[in-house]
Design an enzyme around this catalytic site. Structure first.
Site, PDB file in Angstrom:
ATOM      1  N   ASP A  62     -21.962 -34.910  40.773  1.00 20.38           N
ATOM      2  CA  ASP A  62     -22.340 -34.967  39.369  1.00 20.38           C
ATOM      3  C   ASP A  62     -23.861 -35.139  39.296  1.00 20.38           C
ATOM      4  O   ASP A  62     -24.543 -35.312  40.314  1.00 20.38           O
ATOM      5  CB  ASP A  62     -21.592 -36.107  38.649  1.00 20.38           C
ATOM      6  CG  ASP A  62     -21.498 -35.854  37.147  1.00 20.38           C
ATOM      7  OD1 ASP A  62     -20.568 -36.358  36.501  1.00 20.38           O
ATOM      8  OD2 ASP A  62     -22.375 -35.116  36.626  1.00 20.38           O
TER       9      ASP A  62
HETATM   10  C1  GLC Z   1     -23.068 -34.814  33.279  1.00 20.01           C
HETATM   11  C2  GLC Z   1     -21.575 -34.963  33.318  1.00 20.01           C
HETATM   12  C3  GLC Z   1     -20.861 -33.811  33.944  1.00 20.01           C
HETATM   13  C4  GLC Z   1     -21.650 -32.539  33.733  1.00 20.01           C
HETATM   14  C5  GLC Z   1     -22.934 -32.681  34.493  1.00 20.01           C
HETATM   15  C6  GLC Z   1     -23.849 -31.464  34.335  1.00 20.01           C
HETATM   16  O1  GLC Z   1     -23.684 -36.045  33.495  1.00 20.01           O
HETATM   17  O2  GLC Z   1     -21.051 -36.154  33.895  1.00 20.01           O
HETATM   18  O3  GLC Z   1     -19.558 -33.746  33.358  1.00 20.01           O
HETATM   19  O4  GLC Z   1     -20.915 -31.429  34.213  1.00 20.01           O
HETATM   20  O5  GLC Z   1     -23.648 -33.853  34.136  1.00 20.01           O
HETATM   21  O6  GLC Z   1     -24.283 -31.381  33.013  1.00 20.01           O
END
Ligand code: GLC
Length: 708
Positions: free
Chosen positions: A257
């Site tokens: 993430d």
């Molecule tokens: C965010 C979220 C995730 C998302 C990622 C990219 O913090 O937790 O669900 O896909 O970053 O935007």
């Protein structure tokens, strides 16, 4: 030697790490601002993929640098959070779940894939399949609610829609199932806190949707930000390498993430970026999203003996295999249509259909809805009537293209006198318009309260300790209710809002969630009766935040709640029942269920159970019923939940019609995880239930016996 073998043999360490580096291009803000990447880094093979960059021209320009100017000409992939539509914003996933329609779930995913691929994207960070039973958590908006079985079906449907028939085609994208795992059980409902769940809860509730996604062919998975009982998921080798890859057989790519690899330092499990990078790559995380922790930390981690180069090469291989499966080596420009995918208007039609299906009618005293002809003057008050209904994670949706609640009502009720006042602000303390709004209401035949959360109050990093109406909205509602006029409350929200004082007193209340581009038209279709509401709650709706977590699949307790018996499982200051049960949702007609049959009464372990129930439309309007099928194993070697969902189905019935709904359950559907957490079937009696919701007082039942 395969193309991938040749590339791996030719790559320098920096180029290998480059393939594991995903950089934020910044066209959307989806996390803390972290330094982005540049074209020179692409040219030098230091970036393998981008997130938050879309649009055919921009994507192709960036791709051209990789495939025509870099040494090894390895194509990039482009990823984005397409959570509920790309350009055509559909209802948030929690709203879409309320349709209980896997075909529709697949259809909206297919539409999103066409639009996303049309904008040059090849990967989307969805579906979000975190089961949650905590409305304090803002991301309840992004999933399919409280039940693992429903969430698993949604995961399968979304994968079918996003992947299409051929993952290398120009109108498909790779799904990234997220967030693995138990992210939906944050301590205190507070975003990013620990998930301290039992092994049993992990295997019975939080893992099954991911197991379903793996079985359905998911090619990428994203670990969650949280630690699970002290082990951050981004460094959780037992669950990533062990359970996910070895036990479930997942052979795809694991994408961290946002900045999560670097945040292992904040978690307190890594002393520096080299240790963080080593932990993540050893746990099986292939791509480092945004943190550039692999770039900054892996070279020294190797020098310090913290990690072997072979682990890096394994990760690179998986990334290259994914790019090959996406067809990027064959044609790096296959995805991307100038101006985007054609058909936006048709997809808006789909958007209106799913939005109508997502609306849940909670109450409708005296059949106030649909709005009668004699209602001539309608006051629309409240801060959400003209608000953006795209909701959190609106993708490339454009707020200016969305139909507000007021616009939808005005369009559908052009022959009525519709007057408007905001009354109070959505958040904060502005009540300056309250008196004027009440004055306006005094002369109205009907008052429509448009209240609830704004998009910014829902989604990631939007936990609420007390999920009622934000700001001073309650004061507006109380003043309106004091007029004792016919009042409809429309709740815009990304979670159940605990407003018993409103649902008990307004004439009618409906949940409009965040319905996307067509919100206003869909809401108007329902309140005018052009569409008979069919939405059903995918989450239990609490009375009070103190009841959380509250859900239908609870265990019975040794002292089940008995209001008149002091020493039983209850509160002394609140009911133990929800405000509305899972599956609740009214129609403009009413249905009855009768004659539930489950045969054979004695079921063998290799047998099948034929279940039938008669459903009657006992009202005066055609409508659609949704029937849920539950089981209960009243005596087993582990205390089983009082209800376990095993299926749901919808049926359209003309007024007065009666039809039989049928299911076939396999004996294996009665299995559960024994004390050793291994699946088992145990002989004995089972209860089979059918109902329009999980309300125990409205279920009908039949008994069967599983023999050995
Ligand atoms: C965010 C979220 C995730 C998302 C990622 C990219 O913090 O937790 O669900 O896909 O970053 O935007």
């Amino acid at each position: 030697m395969s193309r991938i073998d040749e590339l791996l043999a030719a790559m320098t360490l920096d180029e290998k790490i480059g393939q594991l580096t995903m950089v934020n291009a910044g066209m959307a803000v989806t996390g803390p601002v972290v330094t982005g990447g540049g074209t020179e880094a692409v040219r030098r093979g230091r970036i393998g993929s981008f997130l938050n960059l879309w649009g055919a021209e921009t994507v192709h320009v960036t791709q051209r640098i990789a495939v025509e100017e870099s040494r090894l000409r390895i194509p990039l992939f482009f990823a984005f959070d397409v959570i509920h539509g790309h350009r055509t914003t559909f209802p948030i996933p929690l709203a879409e779940a309320a349709a209980f329609d896997p075909d529709l779930w697949e259809e909206t995913a297919r539409a999103a894939a066409i639009e996303a691929a049309g904008d040059g994207l090849s990967i989307v960070f969805s579906p979000m399949i975190d089961v949650t039973r905590d409305p304090r958590w803002g991301r309840i908006a992004e999933g399919a609610g409280e039940d693992p079985w429903v969430t698993a079906r949604l995961a399968e449907a979304k994968l079918r829609g996003l992947h299409g028939a051929d993952l290398s085609a120009g109108d498909t994208v790779a799904a990234v199932a997220k967030h693995f795992c138990a992210y939906g059980a944050p301590t205190a409902g507070r975003e990013y806190t620990s998930a301290d769940v039992s092994e049993r809860a992990l295997h019975e509730v939080y893992l099954p949707p991911f197991a379903a996604a793996v079985a359905a062919g998911v090619v990428a998975i994203m670990p969650a930000f949280n630690d699970l009982a002290g082990v951050p998921m981004t460094a959780n080798a037992p669950l990533l390498r062990g359970l996910l890859r070895q036990e479930l057989g997942f052979d795809g790519v694991i994408i961290s993430d946002y900045n999560a690899v670097a945040e292992l330092i904040n978690h307190g499990v890594a002393g520096d970026v080299a240790e963080a990078a080593a932990l993540a790559i050893k746990a099986g995380v292939d791509i480092d999203m945004v943190a550039r922790a692999y770039e900054r930390g892996l070279p020294s981690a190797i020098e310090r003996g913290l990690v072997e180069v072979t682990l890096i090469e394994e990760a690179v291989r998986r990334v290259l295999v994914l790019k090959e499966r996406l067809g990027l080596f064959d044609d790096p420009y296959r995805r991307g249509i100038a101006g985007g995918a054609p058909g936006h208007e048709q997809r808006r039609v789909l958007g209106r259909e799913i939005a109508r299906r997502a609306i849940v009618l909670l109450t409708n005293a005296h059949d106030l809805l649909p709005i009668a002809e004699e209602i001539r003057r309608i006051a629309v008050v409240g801060p959400l009537a003209e608000a953006n209904m795209l909701g959190p994670w609106a993708g490339a949706g454009r707020a200016e293209e969305a139909v507000t609640i007021l616009e939808g009502l005005r369009s559908a009720l052009a022959n009525r006198d519709i007057v408007r006042a905001e009354g109070v602000s959505a958040g904060g303390d502005d009540v300056s318009g309250l008196a004027a709004a009440i004055d306006l209401c005094r002369s109205a035949d009907l008052i429509i309260l448009a209240v609830g959360e704004t998009a910014a109050m829902s989604g990631e990093a939007a936990s609420r300790a007390d999920p009622g109406l934000p700001g001073r909205q309650r004061e507006l509602c109380e003043a309106v209710l004091a007029l004792s006029k016919p009042t409809v409350a429309i709740l815009s929200c990304g979670r159940p809002l605990m407003v018993p004082w409103l649902t008990d007193r307004a004439s009618a209340v409906l949940v409009s969630w965040f319905l996307g581009l067509e919100a206003g038209h869909a809401i108007a279709d329902v309140v005018t009766g052009r569409f008979n509401p069919t939405g059903r709650l995918p989450v239990t709706w609490p009375r009070h935040v103190g009841q959380v977590p509250i859900y239908f699949a609870r265990r019975p307790s040794g002292r089940p709640a008995a209001p008149t018996d002091h020493y039983t499982s209850k509160y002394i200051d609140e009911s133990v029942t929800p405000l509305f049960p899972f599956g609740h949702g009214l129609s403009y007609t009413r249905f009855t269920l009768a004659n539930l049959r489950a045969e054979p009464a004695a079921l063998r372990p290799d047998g099948k159970l034929d279940i039938a129930v008669e459903v009657t439309n006992a009202g005066a309007r055609d409508g659609q019923a949704t029937v849920f099928l539950f089981i209960r194993d009243p005596v087993a070697s582990v205390a089983r939940p009082v209800l376990e969902l095993r299926s749901f189905a919808r049926i359209r019935l003309a007024a007065g019609a009666c039809e039989t709904m049928r299911w076939v359950l396999a004996a294996s559907d009665l299995a559960f995880l024994g004390p050793d957490l291994k699946p088992r079937l145990e002989p004995g009696e089972f209860d089979i239930f059918a109902g329009e919701s999980a309300d125990p007082d409205r279920l009908i039942s039949a008994k069967i016996r599983l023999t050995i």
